[in-house]
Scaffold this active site. Structure first.
Site, mmCIF file in Angstrom:
data_model
loop_
_atom_site.group_PDB
_atom_site.id
_atom_site.type_symbol
_atom_site.label_atom_id
_atom_site.label_comp_id
_atom_site.label_asym_id
_atom_site.label_seq_id
_atom_site.Cartn_x
_atom_site.Cartn_y
_atom_site.Cartn_z
ATOM 1 C CD1 TRP A 185 -2.818 1.646 0.637
ATOM 2 C CD2 TRP A 185 -1.313 2.525 2.021
ATOM 3 N NE1 TRP A 185 -3.205 2.941 0.905
ATOM 4 C CE2 TRP A 185 -2.286 3.506 1.751
ATOM 5 C CE3 TRP A 185 -0.236 2.847 2.871
ATOM 6 C CZ2 TRP A 185 -2.237 4.785 2.313
ATOM 7 C CZ3 TRP A 185 -0.187 4.124 3.417
ATOM 8 C CH2 TRP A 185 -1.181 5.073 3.142
ATOM 9 C CD GLU A 226 -4.525 -1.705 1.986
ATOM 10 O OE1 GLU A 226 -5.331 -1.177 2.777
ATOM 11 O OE2 GLU A 226 -3.406 -2.131 2.346
ATOM 12 C CE LYS A 228 -6.621 5.724 2.723
ATOM 13 N NZ LYS A 228 -5.575 5.988 3.732
ATOM 14 C CG ASP A 259 -8.503 -1.093 4.634
ATOM 15 O OD1 ASP A 259 -9.525 -0.603 5.146
ATOM 16 O OD2 ASP A 259 -7.421 -1.170 5.238
ATOM 17 C CG HIS A 262 -8.368 1.720 2.076
ATOM 18 N ND1 HIS A 262 -7.119 1.286 1.690
ATOM 19 C CD2 HIS A 262 -8.220 2.220 3.330
ATOM 20 C CE1 HIS A 262 -6.254 1.505 2.668
ATOM 21 N NE2 HIS A 262 -6.901 2.063 3.671
ATOM 22 C CG HIS A 286 -5.728 -4.925 5.339
ATOM 23 N ND1 HIS A 286 -4.730 -3.993 5.212
ATOM 24 C CD2 HIS A 286 -5.098 -6.121 5.435
ATOM 25 C CE1 HIS A 286 -3.553 -4.594 5.214
ATOM 26 N NE2 HIS A 286 -3.767 -5.892 5.348
ATOM 27 C CG ASP A 294 -9.119 4.813 5.754
ATOM 28 O OD1 ASP A 294 -9.524 3.889 6.473
ATOM 29 O OD2 ASP A 294 -7.980 4.853 5.262
ATOM 30 C CG ASP A 296 -7.861 2.583 9.373
ATOM 31 O OD1 ASP A 296 -8.370 1.641 8.749
ATOM 32 O OD2 ASP A 296 -7.058 3.382 8.866
ATOM 33 C CG ASP A 326 -5.059 -1.612 8.332
ATOM 34 O OD1 ASP A 326 -4.529 -1.009 9.293
ATOM 35 O OD2 ASP A 326 -4.844 -1.305 7.145
#
Length: 425
Positions: A185, A226, A228, A259, A262, A286, A294, A296, A326
């Site tokens: 990433w 990955e 985004k 993810d 993302h 993820h 985003d 997380d 993640d």
């Protein structure tokens, strides 16, 4: 003589078995699913390689909960506690900045020996390791570009780092006897709308081709890329978009990483799983929890987590899916975040495994949509918690919230003195 946990389990088991659900088979399957714990939750993504570098490249951690790890030994100790409170044997996901070495070495010079402490620890604990090159929080990433950088020298630095990372990952796989998933990433992008979207993507494609030109045995290392949608400092344009990596992975035989945070705030990844695995050999997840952007957050057992688990189970996609977490929440106890996250992922998978999938598929084919809806909704309130408690009991980990007592003890006896000894928040 049966206790309350066993009695509740046997009663719940009977309810599921009326619909043909093999509860014991579901528990055996769940016990074999490895979740990859992300090491960066334990220290707020600071790492040990370049301690003076500030976070950057779309990475931000909120909160300053006391007791974060500041050495490899502290981080491994915290991980050991978390793993002792989670059923099953799992993996730990490392970023390159978590090298365990006293050498003055930069990212492009890293070698397997700089992770010897992690390899030995994983062996001792029966764990697997996953890996990530670190393309952020470094002076050569300050302007927001790495593998797509217009400066050939800076671009080459990051290419060399990714090549080194793949060799390190291969050594993990060889020594631990299970493949290491290496996820790539990068934060590259523009804050405002660019004139030229093509050239950075062309440079990224060329850089990735260079990185993957080095032959690495997929028995030991699996490469993933990955995407985004946007990030801090790249709100208007991300070079490595979902469409870019879909095309790249499919044309180059690489693994796509999805993810959960993302994508667009109203977009979910659960609906993408069957489409991608229709054409790809494998998938990396993820799992995180986006909140408006985003951010997380620690995953909760919300609707999307349950849908991800159901898609994996209903489509028999688990054998081809690598699951990692993640999130990096600095506002709560770092160890508790791991435990909450992994146990929620496992609970979601268990709920999916306890569905009468074949019965529901048959009803759907018969176009009895009334029964389909009724049964799916009724199973949402079936007593999966009693099955989960038995699963924890069998694995020798605390049942229900009793794990929190161990975390609080660790906080009082280890984390608070650790913070006091550091003398800084």
């Amino acid at each position: 003589m049966r206790d309350k946990v066993e009695t509740a389990y046997l009663e719940a088991k009977q309810l599921y078995e009326r619909h043909g659900v093999d509860v014991e088979a579901a528990l055996r399957k769940l016990a074999g699913i490895k979740i990859s714990l992300h090491c960066w939750q334990g220290d707020d993504v600071r790492g040990f390689l370049r301690r003076g570098d500030a976070l950057g490249g779309g990475i931000a951690v909120t909160g300053s909960y006391p007791g974060r790890a500041s050495t490899p030994g502290e981080l491994r100790s915290d991980l050991e506690l978390a793993l002792s409170l989670i059923p099953g044997k799992h993996k730990v996901n490392l970023h390159a900045i978590y090298a365990d070495t006293d050498e003055d070495v930069d990212l492009d010079e890293l070698q397997p020996r700089h992770f010897r402490g992690w390899i030995d620890w994983a062996k001792q604990n029966g764990l697997g390791l996953d890996f990530n090159p670190t393309l952020f929080s470094h002076p050569k990433a300050e302007d927001g570009f790495t593998l797509s950088h217009s400066d050939p020298a800076i671009r080459q630095f990051w290419i060399d780092h990714c090549k080194a990372s793949r060799r390190i990952a291969e050594s993990f796989g060889r020594e631990l006897g299970q493949p290491c998933v290496t996820n790539h990433w990068l934060p590259d992008g523009y804050k405002d709308t660019p004139v030229d979207r093509w050239s950075p993507r062309a440079r990224l494609r060329e850089a990735l081709d260079d990185i993957f030109a080095d032959e690495i045995d997929e028995t030991y290392n699996i490469d993933a890329v990955e995407s985004k949608l946007f990030g801090i400092g790249s709100e208007s344009y991300v070079v490595g978009s979902h469409e870019f990596y879909m095309g790249y992975a499919m044309s180059r035989g690489k693994t796509i990483c999805l993810d959960a945070g993302h994508f667009h705030p109203t977009e979910v990844i659960s609906n993408k799983l069957s489409s991608i695995l229709m054409f790809a050999d494998r998938l990396l997840l993820h799992v995180s929890r986006p909140v408006r952007w985003d951010s997380d957050h620690v995953i909760t057992m919300d609707d999307e987590l349950l849908e991800i688990a159901r898609e994996l189970v209903r489509g028999d996609l688990l054998p081809r899916t690598h699951i990692g977490l993640d999130f990096f929440d600095g506002s709560i106890n770092h160890v508790a975040a791991w435990v909450i996250g992994v146990r929620n992922m496992q609970k979601a998978l268990l709920r999916a495994l306890l569905e009468p999938v074949e019965q529901l598929k048959r009803i759907e084919l018969e176009r009895d949509y009334t029964s389909r809806l009724a049964l799916v909704e009724e199973f949402k309130s079936y007593p999966f918690g009693a099955i989960w408690d038995q699963f924890c009991r069998q694995a020798g980990v605390p049942v229900r919230e009793k794990w929190l007592d161990e975390v609080k003890r660790h906080e009082k006896e280890v984390l608070q003195p650790r913070e006091a000894g550091r003398g800084t928040p």
